[in-house]
Design a protein around this motif. Structure first.
Motif, PDB file in Angstrom:
ATOM      1  N   GLY A 138       0.825  -1.200   0.000  1.00 44.86           N
ATOM      2  CA  GLY A 138       0.000   0.000   0.000  1.00 44.86           C
ATOM      3  C   GLY A 138       0.856   1.245   0.000  1.00 44.86           C
ATOM      4  O   GLY A 138       2.085   1.184  -0.093  1.00 44.86           O
ATOM      5  N   PRO A 139       0.231   2.407   0.085  1.00 43.36           N
ATOM      6  CA  PRO A 139       0.980   3.668   0.069  1.00 43.36           C
ATOM      7  C   PRO A 139       2.030   3.707   1.182  1.00 43.36           C
ATOM      8  O   PRO A 139       1.750   3.327   2.322  1.00 43.36           O
ATOM      9  CB  PRO A 139      -0.104   4.728   0.284  1.00 43.36           C
ATOM     10  CG  PRO A 139      -1.367   4.075  -0.194  1.00 43.36           C
ATOM     11  CD  PRO A 139      -1.236   2.629   0.146  1.00 43.36           C
ATOM     12  N   TRP A 140       3.208   4.184   0.832  1.00 39.34           N
ATOM     13  CA  TRP A 140       4.349   4.124   1.762  1.00 39.34           C
ATOM     14  C   TRP A 140       5.172   5.389   1.648  1.00 39.34           C
ATOM     15  O   TRP A 140       5.484   5.835   0.541  1.00 39.34           O
ATOM     16  CB  TRP A 140       5.203   2.916   1.398  1.00 39.34           C
ATOM     17  CG  TRP A 140       6.351   2.603   2.308  1.00 39.34           C
ATOM     18  CD1 TRP A 140       6.418   2.793   3.659  1.00 39.34           C
ATOM     19  CD2 TRP A 140       7.606   2.013   1.937  1.00 39.34           C
ATOM     20  NE1 TRP A 140       7.633   2.363   4.150  1.00 39.34           N
ATOM     21  CE2 TRP A 140       8.378   1.871   3.115  1.00 39.34           C
ATOM     22  CE3 TRP A 140       8.137   1.586   0.714  1.00 39.34           C
ATOM     23  CZ2 TRP A 140       9.658   1.327   3.105  1.00 39.34           C
ATOM     24  CZ3 TRP A 140       9.413   1.039   0.708  1.00 39.34           C
ATOM     25  CH2 TRP A 140      10.159   0.905   1.893  1.00 39.34           C
ATOM     26  N   ALA A 141       5.517   5.958   2.796  1.00 37.83           N
ATOM     27  CA  ALA A 141       6.474   7.063   2.873  1.00 37.83           C
ATOM     28  C   ALA A 141       7.683   6.586   3.654  1.00 37.83           C
ATOM     29  O   ALA A 141       7.549   5.994   4.731  1.00 37.83           O
ATOM     30  CB  ALA A 141       5.843   8.273   3.550  1.00 37.83           C
ATOM     31  N   LEU A 142       8.860   6.837   3.105  1.00 42.74           N
ATOM     32  CA  LEU A 142      10.121   6.381   3.684  1.00 42.74           C
ATOM     33  C   LEU A 142      11.001   7.611   3.872  1.00 42.74           C
ATOM     34  O   LEU A 142      11.288   8.324   2.905  1.00 42.74           O
ATOM     35  CB  LEU A 142      10.772   5.382   2.730  1.00 42.74           C
ATOM     36  CG  LEU A 142      12.165   4.859   3.053  1.00 42.74           C
ATOM     37  CD1 LEU A 142      12.172   4.079   4.365  1.00 42.74           C
ATOM     38  CD2 LEU A 142      12.670   3.986   1.899  1.00 42.74           C
ATOM     39  N   CYS A 143      11.428   7.865   5.109  1.00 41.18           N
ATOM     40  CA  CYS A 143      12.119   9.127   5.378  1.00 41.18           C
ATOM     41  C   CYS A 143      13.222   8.936   6.404  1.00 41.18           C
ATOM     42  O   CYS A 143      13.242   7.967   7.152  1.00 41.18           O
ATOM     43  CB  CYS A 143      11.125  10.171   5.874  1.00 41.18           C
ATOM     44  SG  CYS A 143      10.352   9.758   7.465  1.00 41.18           S
ATOM     45  N   GLY A 144      14.139   9.901   6.423  1.00 43.54           N
ATOM     46  CA  GLY A 144      15.162   9.911   7.449  1.00 43.54           C
ATOM     47  C   GLY A 144      16.545  10.153   6.893  1.00 43.54           C
ATOM     48  O   GLY A 144      16.734  10.654   5.790  1.00 43.54           O
ATOM     49  N   ASP A 145      17.531   9.773   7.695  1.00 43.73           N
ATOM     50  CA  ASP A 145      18.940   9.889   7.334  1.00 43.73           C
ATOM     51  C   ASP A 145      19.404   8.514   6.871  1.00 43.73           C
ATOM     52  O   ASP A 145      19.540   7.592   7.671  1.00 43.73           O
ATOM     53  CB  ASP A 145      19.742  10.362   8.550  1.00 43.73           C
ATOM     54  CG  ASP A 145      21.214  10.577   8.245  1.00 43.73           C
ATOM     55  OD1 ASP A 145      21.724   9.984   7.273  1.00 43.73           O
ATOM     56  OD2 ASP A 145      21.865  11.331   8.993  1.00 43.73           O
ATOM     57  N   PHE A 146      19.652   8.378   5.568  1.00 48.61           N
ATOM     58  CA  PHE A 146      19.959   7.076   4.987  1.00 48.61           C
ATOM     59  C   PHE A 146      21.451   6.736   5.039  1.00 48.61           C
ATOM     60  O   PHE A 146      21.825   5.586   4.874  1.00 48.61           O
ATOM     61  CB  PHE A 146      19.473   7.033   3.535  1.00 48.61           C
ATOM     62  CG  PHE A 146      17.986   6.983   3.409  1.00 48.61           C
ATOM     63  CD1 PHE A 146      17.328   5.786   3.206  1.00 48.61           C
ATOM     64  CD2 PHE A 146      17.229   8.147   3.523  1.00 48.61           C
ATOM     65  CE1 PHE A 146      15.947   5.732   3.114  1.00 48.61           C
ATOM     66  CE2 PHE A 146      15.847   8.104   3.436  1.00 48.61           C
ATOM     67  CZ  PHE A 146      15.206   6.898   3.223  1.00 48.61           C
ATOM     68  N   ASN A 147      22.290   7.733   5.260  1.00 49.18           N
ATOM     69  CA  ASN A 147      23.737   7.519   5.164  1.00 49.18           C
ATOM     70  C   ASN A 147      24.105   6.857   3.842  1.00 49.18           C
ATOM     71  O   ASN A 147      25.042   6.052   3.757  1.00 49.18           O
ATOM     72  CB  ASN A 147      24.259   6.707   6.350  1.00 49.18           C
ATOM     73  CG  ASN A 147      24.667   7.597   7.513  1.00 49.18           C
ATOM     74  OD1 ASN A 147      25.349   8.600   7.327  1.00 49.18           O
ATOM     75  ND2 ASN A 147      24.221   7.253   8.708  1.00 49.18           N
ATOM     76  N   LEU A 148      23.347   7.160   2.814  1.00 42.17           N
ATOM     77  CA  LEU A 148      23.542   6.653   1.456  1.00 42.17           C
ATOM     78  C   LEU A 148      23.210   7.761   0.471  1.00 42.17           C
ATOM     79  O   LEU A 148      22.370   8.625   0.756  1.00 42.17           O
ATOM     80  CB  LEU A 148      22.615   5.464   1.171  1.00 42.17           C
ATOM     81  CG  LEU A 148      22.932   4.120   1.810  1.00 42.17           C
ATOM     82  CD1 LEU A 148      21.722   3.203   1.700  1.00 42.17           C
ATOM     83  CD2 LEU A 148      24.148   3.479   1.147  1.00 42.17           C
ATOM     84  N   ILE A 149      23.836   7.706  -0.701  1.00 42.54           N
ATOM     85  CA  ILE A 149      23.454   8.573  -1.804  1.00 42.54           C
ATOM     86  C   ILE A 149      23.231   7.715  -3.044  1.00 42.54           C
ATOM     87  O   ILE A 149      23.678   6.565  -3.098  1.00 42.54           O
ATOM     88  CB  ILE A 149      24.520   9.653  -2.085  1.00 42.54           C
ATOM     89  CG1 ILE A 149      25.846   9.025  -2.539  1.00 42.54           C
ATOM     90  CG2 ILE A 149      24.727  10.529  -0.868  1.00 42.54           C
ATOM     91  CD1 ILE A 149      26.882  10.037  -2.985  1.00 42.54           C
ATOM     92  N   TYR A 150      22.528   8.276  -4.030  1.00 43.94           N
ATOM     93  CA  TYR A 150      22.300   7.516  -5.253  1.00 43.94           C
ATOM     94  C   TYR A 150      22.628   8.315  -6.524  1.00 43.94           C
ATOM     95  O   TYR A 150      22.477   7.805  -7.627  1.00 43.94           O
ATOM     96  CB  TYR A 150      20.864   6.995  -5.315  1.00 43.94           C
ATOM     97  CG  TYR A 150      19.774   8.027  -5.474  1.00 43.94           C
ATOM     98  CD1 TYR A 150      19.224   8.309  -6.729  1.00 43.94           C
ATOM     99  CD2 TYR A 150      19.261   8.702  -4.378  1.00 43.94           C
ATOM    100  CE1 TYR A 150      18.212   9.237  -6.884  1.00 43.94           C
ATOM    101  CE2 TYR A 150      18.245   9.628  -4.510  1.00 43.94           C
ATOM    102  CZ  TYR A 150      17.724   9.883  -5.772  1.00 43.94           C
ATOM    103  OH  TYR A 150      16.719  10.823  -5.909  1.00 43.94           O
TER     104      TYR A 150
END
Length: 209
Positions: A138-150
């Motif tokens: 279902g609908p999903w929001a993912l947030c925060g400090d990932f310590n990753l870049i893309y």
């Protein structure tokens, strides 16, 4: 009456002193947020008194992931007269819950993260997020400090780990996540040296469904 919740996402770089908690509360008071996602709390123990001091009395409910040796830590807090969060799922680096506005409206999943720094741990972290998605359709929001870049432009120098960037991109594509671009500076982290390394680590992604 239907209220649409506002979400504040912030890396607070520690809530273990009163001055820092007072500063965070001042920011929260200006936003009108009813959900607050805090990363890098550096708190091994989170109490209701700390949450109230940092966010205000309106934030009467919360989920938390404790820091390990003052490293990491997540708090997801909300104002229950506006919104309800339930179905909490805890990962090594994430907290997930279902968001349901008070008064009706469509529910959706919210995941707040604080990503690890070691490369092997980053691989496990991305697999953790894949597991979260598999278990929460279902609908999903993912947030925060990932310590990753893309993307190359997310760092101000050429010292890039293209293999890890590729892993992150594949995860985003596989989960059909789109980034919500935020106002403010281009970068969200600095090593604060005379010639600093600048990186964009804090992000918000959402799915269409």
């Amino acid at each position: 009456m239907l209220y649409e919740p506002k979400v504040l996402v912030a890396n607070v770089r520690g809530l273990n002193d009163r001055a820092r908690r007072t500063g965070v509360r001042s920011v929260v008071n200006t936003t009108g947020a009813s959900i607050v996602c805090l990363q890098e709390t550096k708190l091994s123990v989170v109490t209701h008194a700390i949450v109230i001091e940092a966010l205000g009395a309106d934030f009467d409910a919360y989920f938390c992931l404790s820091a390990t040796d003052t490293k990491g830590g997540i708090i997801v807090a909300w104002t229950s007269r506006v919104v309800q969060l339930d179905g909490a799922h805890y990962g090594a680096n994430s907290v997930t819950a279902r968001v349901s506005p008070v008064g009706g409206g469509s529910g959706w999943w919210l995941t707040c993260v604080y990503g690890p720094q070691a490369e092997a741990d980053k691989v496990a972290f991305l697999e953790e997020l894949r597991d979260v998605r598999r278990g929460h359709p279902g609908p999903w929001a993912l947030c925060g400090d990932f310590n990753l870049i893309y993307r190359d432009e997310d760092k101000n120098n050429g010292n890039l780990n293209h293999r890890m960037m590729g892993r992150f991109r594949r995860f985003l594509n596989d989960c059909e996540l789109k980034e919500i671009y935020l106002h403010g500076g281009r970068y969200t982290w600095s090593n604060e040296r005379e010639t600093p390394t600048l990186v964009r680590l804090d992000r918000v992604f959402v799915t269409a469904a």
